[in-house]
Design an enzyme around this catalytic site. Structure first.
Site, short mmCIF file in Angstrom:
data_model
loop_
_atom_site.label_atom_id
_atom_site.label_comp_id
_atom_site.label_asym_id
_atom_site.label_seq_id
_atom_site.Cartn_x
_atom_site.Cartn_y
_atom_site.Cartn_z
N ARG A 114 72.18 110.70 2.43
CA ARG A 114 73.85 110.01 2.30
C ARG A 114 73.97 109.52 3.46
NH1 ARG A 114 77.68 113.00 2.18
NH2 ARG A 114 77.37 115.15 0.56
N TYR A 170 86.95 86.57 -3.94
CA TYR A 170 86.19 87.18 -5.40
C TYR A 170 87.26 88.21 -6.39
CZ TYR A 170 82.94 90.21 -7.98
OH TYR A 170 82.62 90.95 -8.48
N ASP A 212 84.05 87.89 5.39
CA ASP A 212 82.67 87.86 3.78
C ASP A 212 81.82 86.39 4.02
OD1 ASP A 212 81.15 88.14 1.43
OD2 ASP A 212 82.97 88.81 0.39
N LYS A 230 73.35 89.17 -3.72
CA LYS A 230 72.93 88.03 -4.02
C LYS A 230 71.20 87.16 -3.10
CE LYS A 230 76.04 88.69 -6.75
NZ LYS A 230 77.36 88.78 -6.07
#
Ligand code: 7XF
Length: 402
Positions: free
Chosen positions: A66, A119, A191, A216
């Site tokens: 983690r 977005y 972004d 993406k």
């Protein structure tokens, strides 16, 4: 791990070379050409004392996946190198990257200034999520940096935007916005999902953080979800230990890290092909009598073409357009398509087409979409890697039929 890229006296290497080699020396791993996949949740400590020292940050080493994993660590160092940043942090999704960064730093009473267009789920986080925690988000038209000068105040902690913006392709001037934000003591988050570091490197232009949906282009093959946060080393340690370890747990699987490392090897090549295909598609659409308008940064008719030319080394793979007759006509075109796939997401080998108002941007109300520059008839194409003649033929057939 050795860094094979920065041998002294050599000229700086290009982006494709770094995307293939940076941070990995096969001789450290039995000569294996491909970096190993460390599928492990935990790590054995040689002694209890050594374990305690690693936990306390007094000794290098891995504790638990983690917090860190060797395969993911290579991915993070490679992305940081491509972005020209000190450090990076990989996450389970793009939304995981965005939320881990914000939950590390935000406190109630803080303010965020953001562009009009975002977005859909980032917009939902800002408008429906943060408002529940006493965090104020103000949307301004960032295509004119003077609007930031008027809106910014001493409570503004972050200035956040996408460039190009999803889905309408607005471009924001990273250097101009960063100068204004920094003069007021705010930090800038970009972004960079649409552009990737191959096309735009926001840190080099003054931004403090970059976030990505690695789902993406970075992954590039439509087979995973992942995200990335990029920034200064000290802050990436904070985001890792607070935002990821404690606040979200939005941890990437090492298997996905390996798939993204594989994707990065062809990132420059793919961005060249995506951009070349998108340019031809945009030109065809702009000349077509059935098309109302086309937004693609590479078109000379694009209102921000000059800024795009300065800030982007290529114009990317995404096109926004509207068919005459609005949504109903656009829907008929999408329905009539062969080969081109009706699907959300972007940056894959397959050319994808979708309708933001009913899909990726359904989180806005119709009134909000109108106010935020997202028309109801806007159709988004993510140009794939197929032969461009086949994409053009499919689109032309559908435009004629519809
Ligand atoms: O959590 P994800 O990996 O899906 O990334 C979220 C995200 C963050 N920033 C930008 C600019 C994005 O485009 C996305 C995801 N967008 C997809 C799309 O527009 O098709 C999501 C499909 S609903």
């Amino acid at each position: 791990m050795s860094n094979t890229s920065n041998a002294s006296n050599n000229p700086p290497e290009g982006l494709a070379t770094r995307a293939i080699h940076f941070g990995y020396n096969p001789q450290d791993e039995h000569g294996a050409l491909t970096p190993p996949l460390h599928l492990t949740s935990t790590y054995a400590f040689e002694t209890a004392e050594a374990g305690g020292e690693i936990f306390a940050g007094e000794r290098e080493g891995f504790v638990y996946s983690r917090v860190g994993n060797p395969t993911t660590d290579l991915l993070e160092r490679r992305i940081a190198n491509l972005e020209g940043a000190e450090a990076a942090l990989a996450t389970s999704s793009g939304m995981g990257a965005i939320t881990a960064l914000f939950w590390t730093y935000l406190e109630s009473g803080d303010e965020i200034i953001t562009d009009l267009t975002l977005y859909g789920c980032t917009f939902a986080l800002f408008s429906h999520g943060f408002s529940r925690f006493g965090i104020k988000v103000t949307h301004i038209d960032m295509t004119d940096p003077a609007n930031l000068e008027s809106a910014i105040n001493d409570k503004t902690k972050f200035v956040y935007f996408e460039t190009p913006a999803n889905p309408n392709m607005r471009i924001v001037d990273i250097a101009a916005i960063s100068r204004i934000a920094h003069a007021s003591g705010a930090q800038v988050i970009v972004d960079n999902t649409y552009a990737t570091p191959i096309i735009t490197r926001p840190i080099e232009l003054g931004a403090d953080f970059v976030v990505h949906s690695a789902t993406k282009y970075l992954g590039g093959h439509g087979d995973l979800l992942a995200g990335i946060v990029v920034g200064r080393l000290e802050q990436m340690i904070e985001v890792r230990t607070i935002g990821i370890k404690d606040m979200t747990g939005a941890v990437i699987s090492p298997f996905n890290s390996m798939l993204i490392l594989r994707g990065l090897k062809t990132l420059e090549l793919r961005m060249e092909r995506h951009s070349a295909n998108a340019m031809e598609i945009a030109q065809m659409l702009a000349a077509h009598t059935a098309v109302d308008w086309v937004n693609y940064p590479g078109l000379e008719s694009f209102t921000q073409h000059d800024l795009a030319t300065r800030q982007m080394s290529m114009f990317g793979g995404i096109i926004a357009f509207e068919v005459k007759g609005g949504f109903d006509a656009g829907n008929r075109v999408m329905y009539a398509l062969n080969m081109i796939t009706r699907a959300v997401s972007l940056g894959d080998a397959e050319t994808l087409i979708q309708h933001p108002a009913s899909m990726t941007h359904i989180t806005y109300t119709e009134e909000e979409r109108a106010a935020h520059g997202i028309s109801e008839g806007l159709v988004r194409i993510s140009a794939g890697l197929e032969n461009v003649d086949d994409i053009l033929a499919a689109l032309q057939r559908a435009l004629t039929q519809a």
